[in-house]
Design a protein around this motif. Structure first.
Motif, PDB file in Angstrom:
ATOM      1  N   PHE A 108      13.761  -6.512   1.100  1.00 24.33           N
ATOM      2  CA  PHE A 108      13.875  -6.524   2.553  1.00 24.33           C
ATOM      3  C   PHE A 108      13.635  -5.125   3.116  1.00 24.33           C
ATOM      4  O   PHE A 108      12.882  -4.938   4.072  1.00 24.33           O
ATOM      5  N   GLY A 109      14.269  -4.131   2.490  1.00 18.94           N
ATOM      6  CA  GLY A 109      14.072  -2.752   2.939  1.00 18.94           C
ATOM      7  C   GLY A 109      12.639  -2.282   2.773  1.00 18.94           C
ATOM      8  O   GLY A 109      12.080  -1.621   3.661  1.00 18.94           O
ATOM      9  N   ALA A 110      12.021  -2.653   1.640  1.00 17.17           N
ATOM     10  CA  ALA A 110      10.633  -2.246   1.396  1.00 17.17           C
ATOM     11  C   ALA A 110       9.696  -2.857   2.429  1.00 17.17           C
ATOM     12  O   ALA A 110       8.785  -2.189   2.937  1.00 17.17           O
TER      13      ALA A 110
ATOM     14  N   ILE B  88      10.483  -4.019   5.523  1.00 15.86           N
ATOM     15  CA  ILE B  88      10.754  -3.500   6.867  1.00 15.86           C
ATOM     16  C   ILE B  88      10.142  -2.111   7.037  1.00 15.86           C
ATOM     17  O   ILE B  88       9.563  -1.780   8.088  1.00 15.86           O
ATOM     18  N   ASN B  89      10.264  -1.266   6.012  1.00 16.75           N
ATOM     19  CA  ASN B  89       9.648   0.069   6.076  1.00 16.75           C
ATOM     20  C   ASN B  89       8.150  -0.027   6.338  1.00 16.75           C
ATOM     21  O   ASN B  89       7.582   0.763   7.105  1.00 16.75           O
ATOM     22  N   LYS B  90       7.524  -0.995   5.694  1.00 18.46           N
ATOM     23  CA  LYS B  90       6.079  -1.171   5.874  1.00 18.46           C
ATOM     24  C   LYS B  90       5.761  -1.759   7.243  1.00 18.46           C
ATOM     25  O   LYS B  90       4.791  -1.365   7.891  1.00 18.46           O
ATOM     26  N   PHE B  91       6.586  -2.716   7.698  1.00 21.98           N
ATOM     27  CA  PHE B  91       6.352  -3.325   9.012  1.00 21.98           C
ATOM     28  C   PHE B  91       6.421  -2.294  10.134  1.00 21.98           C
ATOM     29  O   PHE B  91       5.742  -2.419  11.155  1.00 21.98           O
ATOM     30  N   LEU B  92       7.249  -1.267   9.942  1.00 23.06           N
ATOM     31  CA  LEU B  92       7.450  -0.247  10.979  1.00 23.06           C
ATOM     32  C   LEU B  92       6.480   0.929  10.860  1.00 23.06           C
ATOM     33  O   LEU B  92       6.557   1.874  11.626  1.00 23.06           O
ATOM     34  N   ASP B  93       5.570   0.848   9.891  1.00 28.03           N
ATOM     35  CA  ASP B  93       4.610   1.928   9.656  1.00 28.03           C
ATOM     36  C   ASP B  93       3.219   1.487  10.107  1.00 28.03           C
ATOM     37  O   ASP B  93       2.639   0.550   9.558  1.00 28.03           O
TER      38      ASP B  93
ATOM     39  N   GLY C 156       0.930  -7.186   0.640  1.00 25.20           N
ATOM     40  CA  GLY C 156       2.095  -6.439   0.172  1.00 25.20           C
ATOM     41  C   GLY C 156       3.295  -6.600   1.091  1.00 25.20           C
ATOM     42  O   GLY C 156       4.409  -6.899   0.633  1.00 25.20           O
ATOM     43  N   MET C 157       3.091  -6.444   2.399  1.00 29.15           N
ATOM     44  CA  MET C 157       4.193  -6.515   3.354  1.00 29.15           C
ATOM     45  C   MET C 157       4.840  -7.895   3.371  1.00 29.15           C
ATOM     46  O   MET C 157       6.063  -8.029   3.254  1.00 29.15           O
ATOM     47  N   PHE C 158       4.016  -8.929   3.520  1.00 26.40           N
ATOM     48  CA  PHE C 158       4.566 -10.271   3.686  1.00 26.40           C
ATOM     49  C   PHE C 158       5.070 -10.850   2.363  1.00 26.40           C
ATOM     50  O   PHE C 158       5.987 -11.677   2.352  1.00 26.40           O
ATOM     51  N   THR C 159       4.482 -10.431   1.254  1.00 25.83           N
ATOM     52  CA  THR C 159       4.994 -10.875  -0.049  1.00 25.83           C
ATOM     53  C   THR C 159       6.398 -10.337  -0.266  1.00 25.83           C
ATOM     54  O   THR C 159       7.304 -11.073  -0.702  1.00 25.83           O
ATOM     55  N   GLU C 160       6.611  -9.064   0.000  1.00 21.01           N
ATOM     56  CA  GLU C 160       7.934  -8.478  -0.185  1.00 21.01           C
ATOM     57  C   GLU C 160       8.964  -9.122   0.733  1.00 21.01           C
ATOM     58  O   GLU C 160      10.108  -9.356   0.321  1.00 21.01           O
ATOM     59  N   PHE C 161       8.561  -9.432   1.971  1.00 26.01           N
ATOM     60  CA  PHE C 161       9.499 -10.086   2.886  1.00 26.01           C
ATOM     61  C   PHE C 161       9.836 -11.495   2.404  1.00 26.01           C
ATOM     62  O   PHE C 161      11.000 -11.923   2.456  1.00 26.01           O
ATOM     63  N   ALA C 162       8.823 -12.219   1.921  1.00 31.78           N
ATOM     64  CA  ALA C 162       9.051 -13.574   1.409  1.00 31.78           C
ATOM     65  C   ALA C 162       9.985 -13.546   0.203  1.00 31.78           C
ATOM     66  O   ALA C 162      10.884 -14.393   0.078  1.00 31.78           O
TER      67      ALA C 162
END
Length: 362
Positions: A142-144, A146-151, A193-199
């Motif tokens: 989740f943290g990984a 979110i960090n990417k979503f905000l970058d 990468g972003m959506f896989t980590e969130f999933a």
């Protein structure tokens, strides 16, 4: 002599403690990983600490250093010899975190994750599933994500393009990106990468999707490793070891029927690994098309399905894999390309062999 022998094989035993056997296995392997990455020699008196008050220890040179090393050694000894394993696991994790707080240059995500896993394992028990480790894994992803979503660089693909294109000069990325419009491949990889980590962060929380998610994690990170030839420190190994906490070793003995004439060596191999004496090997008394039969708590499986089940339910098999990985790394350390190829082939072979493709017994 008998008592000494019994004591000396304890590092290879996982049953009968206040931890689930699979969680204790995870802890022991995490400690081996940390030791091979020189955690003992990284312990030192504070240097640019996160907590300024730790500079107080400079008034007593080596007190901080020797105290943490002594606690670490005692914790490792107790953990491996199955003495107060929960307390030992917490102590080892705290030593690593306190040492990190004492020196900013020692902070690395992969080391911090290992320390947290050890502490949470110690806070768990053998009566309930390791809920704290499930939450930790969810928070990591989740943290990984979110960090990417905000970058903004992840949304534009700039980070991925700089990393794989300029930083790593990855030949596969450079070749494929030339065939597509500018930054398209970089954006595709970034979004994956972003959506896989969130999933993963969401799916790991639910029992119904957890098993699929674990395989998803393994394949996702192995693909990333294959693409980049980069382990992110020892993050990849740390993650795989934490996943062992999600295994569910059977409570009862494993009943194994085998063809005695052709599988004697296989029986000896497993007898060496099975230091908890959880396997009961019985020769097949009649001719059958099956060369190996494994009776689990809820089903009976045959041949390669049985062999996979045996391996996955034998803790020392994973200890053996760790030893092999370390040996390969040492032998091929100066041959980086060969090391990467051997690692990639080995890991993908393991994945394809253990993936639960077939529902029918083989």
């Amino acid at each position: 002599m008998s008592n000494l022998k019994t004591f000396l094989i304890r590092p290879f035993q996982f049953e009968g403690t206040k931890m689930h056997a699979n969680v204790l296995l995870m802890c022991k392997l995490l400690v081996i990983l940390l030791v091979t990455h020189h955690i003992f020699f990284k312990i030192a008196d504070p240097f640019i600490p996160f907590i300024p008050a730790l500079d107080y220890f400079h008034n007593y040179p080596n007190l901080f250093n020797y105290a943490l090393k002594a606690i670490l050694l005692l914790g490792v000894f107790c953990l491996f010899f199955n003495i107060k394993v929960r307390t030992a696991s917490i102590a080892i994790g705290l030593v690593i975190i306190v040492n990190t707080l004492g020196s900013k240059p020692l902070f690395f995500n992969h080391t911090f994750i290992c320390a947290c896993a050890l502490i949470l394992a110690g806070l768990s028990n053998n009566k309930q599933p390791p809920y704290l480790l499930i939450l930790q894994l969810s928070l990591v992803y989740f943290g990984a994500s979110i960090n990417k979503f905000l970058d903004a660089d992840w949304w534009s693909g700039a980070f991925m393009d700089t990393w794989l294109g300029s930083g790593r000069e990855n030949p596969v990325y450079l070749y494929v990106s030339e065939l597509l419009p500018n930054m398209v491949l970089a954006k595709i990889l970034s979004y994956i990468g972003m959506f896989t980590e969130f999933a993963i962060a969401v799916m790991i929380l639910f029992k119904r999707t957890r098993s699929t998610t674990l395989w998803f994690i393994i394949i996702f990170h192995t693909t990333l490793f294959t693409l980049t030839s980069f382990r992110f420190g020892h993050f990849l190994e740390s993650l795989v070891l934490i996943l062992l906490a999600f295994l569910n070793f059977p409570k009862n003995k494993l009943m194994v029927h085998f063809k005695a004439k052709s599988l004697t060596l296989l029986k000896r191999f497993f007898k060496i690994l099975d230091q908890d004496h959880k396997q009961n090997w019985i020769p097949l008394s009649v001719e059958t098309k099956h060369w190996l039969t494994l009776k689990l708590e809820d089903k009976t499986v045959y041949n390669h399905t049985a062999l996979r089940g045996l391996l996955l339910n034998t803790p020392n098999f994973f200890m053996l894999l760790m030893v092999l990985d370390i040996a390969i790394y040492i032998v091929l350390y100066n041959y980086r390309t060969t090391l990467f190829i051997v690692n990639a082939v080995f890991v993908w072979t393991m994945i394809f062999y253990f993936l639960p493709f077939n529902k029918k017994s083989q």
